[in-house]
Design an enzyme around this catalytic site. Structure first.
Site, PDB file in Angstrom:
ATOM      1  N   GLU A   1       0.893  -1.174  -0.049  1.00 32.23           N
ATOM      2  CA  GLU A   1       0.156  -0.129   0.050  1.00 32.23           C
ATOM      3  C   GLU A   1       1.080   1.336   0.049  1.00 32.23           C
ATOM      4  OE1 GLU A   1      -4.019  -1.457   2.369  1.00 32.23           O
ATOM      5  OE2 GLU A   1      -2.137  -1.131   3.433  1.00 32.23           O
TER       6      GLU A   1
HETATM    7  C1  ACM Z   1      -2.054  -5.407   3.920  1.00 32.04           C
HETATM    8  O1  ACM Z   1      -2.995  -5.971   4.181  1.00 32.04           O
HETATM    9  N1  ACM Z   1      -1.751  -4.101   3.913  1.00 32.04           N
HETATM   10  C2  ACM Z   1      -0.845  -6.247   3.837  1.00 32.04           C
END
Ligand code: ACM
Length: 510
Positions: free
Chosen positions: A304
C-alpha cells in the site's frame, strides 16, 4: 468407529481396536525433558493429572528418533502405553500437542483412545502475524499468542512492528524512534514499545515453542511514525478522497506531518526515496534487527505504498531487498514488491490478495515464484483474522470487533474453504513456502480481543498450512473440520483461550 478429533488434520490416523489408555495419578512419563514438561502442563490444565517422571519405559514415552522428515512425529496408543516419537524436538513437541487433543473424559475418567498417527507438515512455513503498531500488545500477550499458535503446529510469529500509528521496537542506533514515535495508538489509546530485552524474551519464548520470529518494519509507505522521529526522512502526507471517507466513517483526524496519527486510513506516507539518508536509516534499522533476530527472515513491508511513485517504489524495493540479503537474511515483502522486477532473488513474497486474485495481484506474486524464492499465502478474504464474524442467524452474540474491507464478514467456513495450490494459477506446493494468518489490530485492543478474532479461524489457517491438500485426505472437508474443531472446545477453555463460540461449529462441552 469414529476417529479422534485432531486439528490440524494429521497426514494419517488409524483408530485401534483395543481399549483406551487410561490417565490416572499413577501414570508415569519418561523421555525428553522439555517435551515431558510441555505435556505435564497441558495435562495438568486439561485434567488436573500430571504424570510422574520415571526412568526407563514409563507409561507415556517421549522419544526423539532422527531420520524421518523435519517436524514429523508418530503416536502409538494402546491400553498399556502411549509412545510419541518425534523426528526432532519440534516433531516431538507437535506430537505432544496432538496427544493433548486426544485426551478426553469418558464414563470412567480421562482416556486416550487406541490410535496410531503418522504426521508431518505439508509446508515448512506456518505463521501468524500480529500487528502491534495499530494497537500495542505487551510481552505477556505476545507470549500467550505464541503458546496458542504453537498448539496448532504453527511455527512462525510475524510481528508487524511499525506503521503510521507507531514504532514499537527499541533500536540503539536510532533511539528517537521509540522516544518520539511510540506513545500513541489508534483512537487515542496508549502506545508502547518492546525494549531490546522484551524482544529477546519474545524470541526466546517463541524458540521454546519451536517458533521463529519474523520482524516487519513496513516501508516505504506506512511510515508516518518515522517522520515524528526523523522529519527529514519523510515526505508530507498525501491525502486522497478515500482517506477522507475513512476518517469520516471511523473517526479521528487526517494525518499531518509531525503529529501522531491515531486514525485508520492507509496509503498516505512515504520515506524519501532519493535521499541517501533514507538508506543510512534503513541500513541501521535492518542491521540492528538482523543482529537481534536468530530466524532467517526480515520483512520490509512494501504494501500500500500509494504515496510513492511506481518507479521510486521499484528503486526502493530493489535497494532495500538487496541490503537485507547482504545482511545474510532472507527478505520478505508483501506481494506489491513483486512489481519491482529487480527485487533481490531471495525475497519471499507474501500474497495478501483474495482467494481468487483480483486483476494484477497474481502477476506481482509471480515475480517471487519466477525468482525461485516462492510465496507465503495470506489470502485476505479467508484468513485475515481481523475481519468481522458474520451476524448470527440464531440470535447468539457475535463480537462487534473487526473490519469488513476484505470481502468480510468472514465466516469460519470461508476461512477453511480454500486450497493453497489453487490460489495463484500454476503456483503449487513447490513454490509455496507456506501459509500465514495475519491479525491487524485497528479494532483489537486486548489479549481477549485477539483470542476472539483468532479462534476458531486460526485453526483453519493451521490446517491449510499443515495438513494434506484438499482431496488427498477424507479429513480435509469443512464438515470434518467443524466437528474436529468443536471437539477442541474444552481443551481451548482449559488453555484459557477465549474463543468465539461461532454457531457454525458444533461445540463439545463437558
Ligand atoms: C496489507 O493488508 N496491507 C498487507
Amino acid at each position: 468407529m469414529s476417529l479422534p478429533a485432531v486439528v490440524p488434520a494429521p497426514a494419517s490416523i488409524e483408530a485401534g481396536s483395543g481399549a483406551p489408555f487410561r490417565l490416572t495419578s499413577a501414570t508415569s512419563v519418561s523421555g525428553e525433558e522439555d517435551a515431558a514438561a510441555a505435556l505435564g502442563a497441558l495435562l495438568d490444565a486439561r485434567t488436573g493429572v500430571t504424570p510422574v517422571t520415571a526412568e526407563g519405559d514409563a507409561d507415556i514415552r517421549l522419544v526423539i528418533a532422527a531420520g524421518a522428515d523435519a517436524e514429523s512425529y508418530r503416536i502409538a496408543v494402546d491400553e498399556a502405553s502411549v509412545t510419541v516419537t518425534g523426528a526432532d524436538a519440534a516433531g516431538l513437541f507437535y506430537g505432544v500437542q496432538t496427544l493433548g487433543q486426544l485426551v478426553a473424559r469418558d464414563g470412567e475418567g480421562w482416556a486416550v483412545p487406541a490410535v496410531t498417527i503418522e504426521d508431518a507438515p505439508r509446508f515448512a512455513y506456518r505463521g501468524v502475524m500480529l500487528d502491534v503498531a495499530r494497537h500495542f500488545h505487551g510481552v505477556d500477550t505476545v507470549k500467550g499468542y505464541i503458546d496458542r499458535a504453537a498448539s496448532l503446529k504453527l511455527n512462525a510469529l510475524h510481528l508487524h512492528l511499525t506503521d503510521d500509528q507507531g514504532w514499537r521496537i527499541q533500536l540503539d542506533s536510532r533511539p528517537e524512534l521509540t522516544e518520539k514515535a511510540s506513545g500513541t495508538a489508534i483512537g487515542g489509546d496508549p502506545g508502547g514499545f518492546y525494549t531490546k530485552d522484551d524482544y529477546r524474551e519474545i524470541v526466546e519464548h517463541a524458540a521454546s515453542r519451536h517458533m521463529i520470529v519474523v520482524p516487519e518494519i513496513d516501508m516505504p509507505g506506512h511510515t508516518h511514525a518515522v517522520g515524528l522521529a526523523y522529519p527529514e526522512l519523510a515526505e508530507d502526507p498525501v491525502i486522497s478522497d478515500h482517506m477522507r471517507q475513512i476518517v469520516d466513517e471511523y473517526g479521528g483526524t487526517l494525518p499531518e506531518a509531525g503529529v501522531p496519527f491515531e486514525a485508520l486510513a492507509v496509503g498516505f506516507s512515504s520515506l524519501k526515496i532519493h535521499d541517501e539518508a533514507t538508506y543510512d536509516f534503513v541500513a541501521d534499522v535492518f542491521g540492528e534487527l538482523a543482529a537481534m533476530t536468530p530466524g532467517p527472515y526480515l520483512h520490509f513491508g512494501g504494501d500500500e505504498s500509494l504515496a510513492t511513485a511506481d518507479d521510486d517504489f521499484a528503486y526502493f524495493v530493489t535497494r532495500v531487498s538487496a541490503l537485507i540479503a547482504d545482511l545474510g537474511k532472507t527478505p520478505v515483502a508483501w506481494h506489491e514488491a513483486g512489481s519491482a522486477k529487480d527485487v533481490a532473488d531471495s525475497t519471499v513474497g507474501q500474497y495478501w490478495g483474495y482467494v481468487t486474485p483480483l486483476e494484477g495481484f497474481a502477476e506481482k506474486a509471480q515475480t517471487f515464484v519466477d525468482n525461485g524464492a516462492g510465496l507465503i499465502l495470506s489470502p485476505a478474504d479467508a484468513i485475515y483474522l481481523d475481519m468481522k464474524y458474520p451476524a448470527s442467524s440464531s440470535g447468539s452474540a457475535v463480537p462487534e470487533l473487526g473490519l469488513t474491507w476484505a470481502n468480510g464478514p468472514t465466516s469460519v467456513e470461508r476461512a477453511y474453504s480454500w486450497e493453497p495450490a489453487e490460489v495463484i494459477p500454476g503456483v503449487v506446493d513447490d513454490a509455496i513456502l507456506g501459509v500465514e494468518a495475519p491479525l491487524w489490530t485497528e479494532t483489537v485492543r486486548t489479549a481477549a480481543d485477539i483470542d476472539t478474532m483468532a479462534f476458531p479461524r486460526v485453526a483453519a489457517a493451521a490446517e491449510a498450512g499443515w495438513s494434506p491438500r484438499t482431496g488427498q485426505s477424507d479429513l480435509r472437508t469443512w464438515e470434518s473440520f467443524r466437528t474436529r474443531v468443536g471437539a477442541l472446545g474444552p481443551l481451548w477453555t482449559s488453555m484459557g483461550i477465549g474463543f468465539h463460540p461461532s454457531e457454525e461449529i458444533p461445540w463439545v462441552t463437558e
